[in-house]
Enzyme design. Structure first.
Site, PDB file in Angstrom:
ATOM      1  N   SER A  23      -4.076   2.232  -7.463  1.00 13.12           N
ATOM      2  CA  SER A  23      -3.646   1.870  -6.112  1.00 13.12           C
ATOM      3  C   SER A  23      -3.347   0.380  -6.070  1.00 13.12           C
ATOM      4  O   SER A  23      -4.207  -0.429  -6.442  1.00 13.12           O
ATOM      5  CB  SER A  23      -4.733   2.214  -5.094  1.00 13.12           C
ATOM      6  OG  SER A  23      -4.981   3.602  -5.057  1.00 13.12           O
ATOM      7  N   GLY A  31      -2.095  -1.295  -3.195  1.00 16.19           N
ATOM      8  CA  GLY A  31      -1.918  -1.755  -1.823  1.00 16.19           C
ATOM      9  C   GLY A  31      -0.483  -1.624  -1.358  1.00 16.19           C
ATOM     10  O   GLY A  31       0.160  -0.583  -1.536  1.00 16.19           O
ATOM     11  N   ALA A  32       0.035  -2.707  -0.798  1.00 18.69           N
ATOM     12  CA  ALA A  32       1.403  -2.694  -0.271  1.00 18.69           C
ATOM     13  C   ALA A  32       2.447  -2.528  -1.362  1.00 18.69           C
ATOM     14  O   ALA A  32       3.608  -2.192  -1.068  1.00 18.69           O
ATOM     15  CB  ALA A  32       1.672  -3.986   0.500  1.00 18.69           C
ATOM     16  N   GLY A  52       2.399  -0.209  -3.672  1.00 18.81           N
ATOM     17  CA  GLY A  52       2.556   1.189  -4.066  1.00 18.81           C
ATOM     18  C   GLY A  52       1.467   1.671  -4.997  1.00 18.81           C
ATOM     19  O   GLY A  52       0.325   1.190  -4.970  1.00 18.81           O
ATOM     20  N   GLY A  96      -7.239   4.699   0.219  1.00 22.92           N
ATOM     21  CA  GLY A  96      -7.267   5.078  -1.189  1.00 22.92           C
ATOM     22  C   GLY A  96      -7.875   6.447  -1.401  1.00 22.92           C
ATOM     23  O   GLY A  96      -7.457   7.198  -2.294  1.00 22.92           O
ATOM     24  N   ASP A  97      -8.852   6.789  -0.572  1.00 24.15           N
ATOM     25  CA  ASP A  97      -9.470   8.110  -0.671  1.00 24.15           C
ATOM     26  C   ASP A  97      -8.495   9.198  -0.228  1.00 24.15           C
ATOM     27  O   ASP A  97      -8.437  10.279  -0.833  1.00 24.15           O
ATOM     28  CB  ASP A  97     -10.735   8.157   0.184  1.00 24.15           C
ATOM     29  CG  ASP A  97     -11.664   6.987  -0.099  1.00 24.15           C
ATOM     30  OD1 ASP A  97     -11.774   6.610  -1.281  1.00 24.15           O
ATOM     31  OD2 ASP A  97     -12.263   6.453   0.846  1.00 24.15           O
TER      32      ASP A  97
END
Length: 316
Positions: free
Chosen positions: A220, A222-223, A225, A251-252
């Site tokens: 992951s 974040g912004a 992708g 994220g989950d």
């Protein structure tokens, strides 16, 4: 059925505040209470998608009872391992621009007897599971190798394991060969012991963790992708989130989307991206329903922009 294991669950209260002023009196514009913990959130997202899920949880005290009740109300089957300690309660302060301040309690100490019972309970419940998602930090009383033990036992029973943890617990579990791990950029940087500034750096770090035992790495960013590195190669994807409200549990939700879609390949990555983008636009740790998803806005490519700088470079 997707089985989740959360060794250190929590009861999460989120307050929405106009701004965060240290030492001031803050008046909330909204608040909510949710069952919390990474695996708990995965189960909530899976249930919201209409897929059967069971959450195995060590719970104690009044917060533990309320957490279980909230989960059942959201369509999650709960298998409780009773512990003597009290389940922790966490607080999050969410500002309008998406900034989130979190206060996470340490949680109870799990005894050796309770730890063994938790492992046995997972084994008992795993027979009908297509995936077992083992998620979050380990509470006091569980050694870093606890997840490795769980992965080994689950594989012996024929189950596939998705692992979302960090630090010593992640490194200790890699030799047990979890089928997929889901670190963020900071957790990847910590695992390989060096900073990550570009997408290419992330790819190299993911390949290194695969060489240590991970079957696939779902990172992951974040912004920026998400990245999937597996035996099928590397796939990179993005999904727009124009109105970020809260990133708690995003994220989950992504991991839930990945597992719902089979847990392998670009189709699963696309589902992960759609779920994560939908989650950040919801309040608190609310999980997206199918009506919240925008799969047509997801973009996946194998032509990776390796020189792409990360918006938030990760330090080791």
């Amino acid at each position: 059925m997707i089985l989740t294991v959360t060794p250190n669950p929590s009861l999460d209260r989120t307050y929405e505040v106009p701004s965060l002023e240290r030492g001031g009196v803050l008046r909330a514009t909204g608040d909510r209470v949710d069952p919390g913990g990474k695996g708990v959130n995965v189960s909530r997202a899976v249930a919201a998608a209409g897929v059967r899920t069971t959450a195995v949880l060590p719970l104690g005290g009044t917060p533990g009872t309320l957490l279980a009740e909230l989960l059942v109300a959201q369509g999650v089957d709960v298998t409780v391992v009773s512990i003597a300690g009290e389940t922790r309660a966490n607080i999050s302060l969410a500002e309008p621009d998406g900034t989130l301040t979190k206060i996470n309690a340490a949680g109870p100490e799990v005894t050796p007897t309770e730890a063994a019972l938790l492992l046995d309970t997972v084994r008992t419940c795993s027979g009908a599971a297509s995936w077992i998602a083992c998620c979050g930090s380990l509470p006091r009383g569980l050694h870093p190798e606890w997840y490795a033990d769980l992965v080994t036992r689950a594989h012996a029973a024929g189950a596939r394991i998705a692992l979302d943890t960090s630090g010593p617990a992640l490194l200790a579990a890699l030799p047990a060969r979890p089928d997929v791990i889901k670190p963020n950029a900071e957790e990847l940087a910590e695992a390989v012991g060096r900073p990550l500034a570009t997408l290419g750096d992330v790819v190299k770090a993911a390949e290194e963790l695969r060489s240590l035992g991970a079957g696939a790495v779902l990172a992951s960013l974040g912004a920026d992708g998400q990245l999937l590195v597996s035996e099928e190669g590397s796939h990179y994807g993005t999904a727009p989130a124009p109105a970020v409200r809260s990133n708690v549990g995003a994220g989950d939700a992504s991991l839930a989307g990945f597992l719902i879609a089979g847990g392998a390949g670009p189709e699963a990555l696309a589902s992960a991206l759609a779920h994560g983008a939908a989650a950040v636009q919801l309040p608190g740790s609310a999980m997206p329903t199918p009506s919240d998803l925008r799969p047509d806005e997801v973009r996946i490519t194998q032509d990776l922009p390796l020189d792409l700088p990360l918006s938030d470079p990760a330090t080791a």
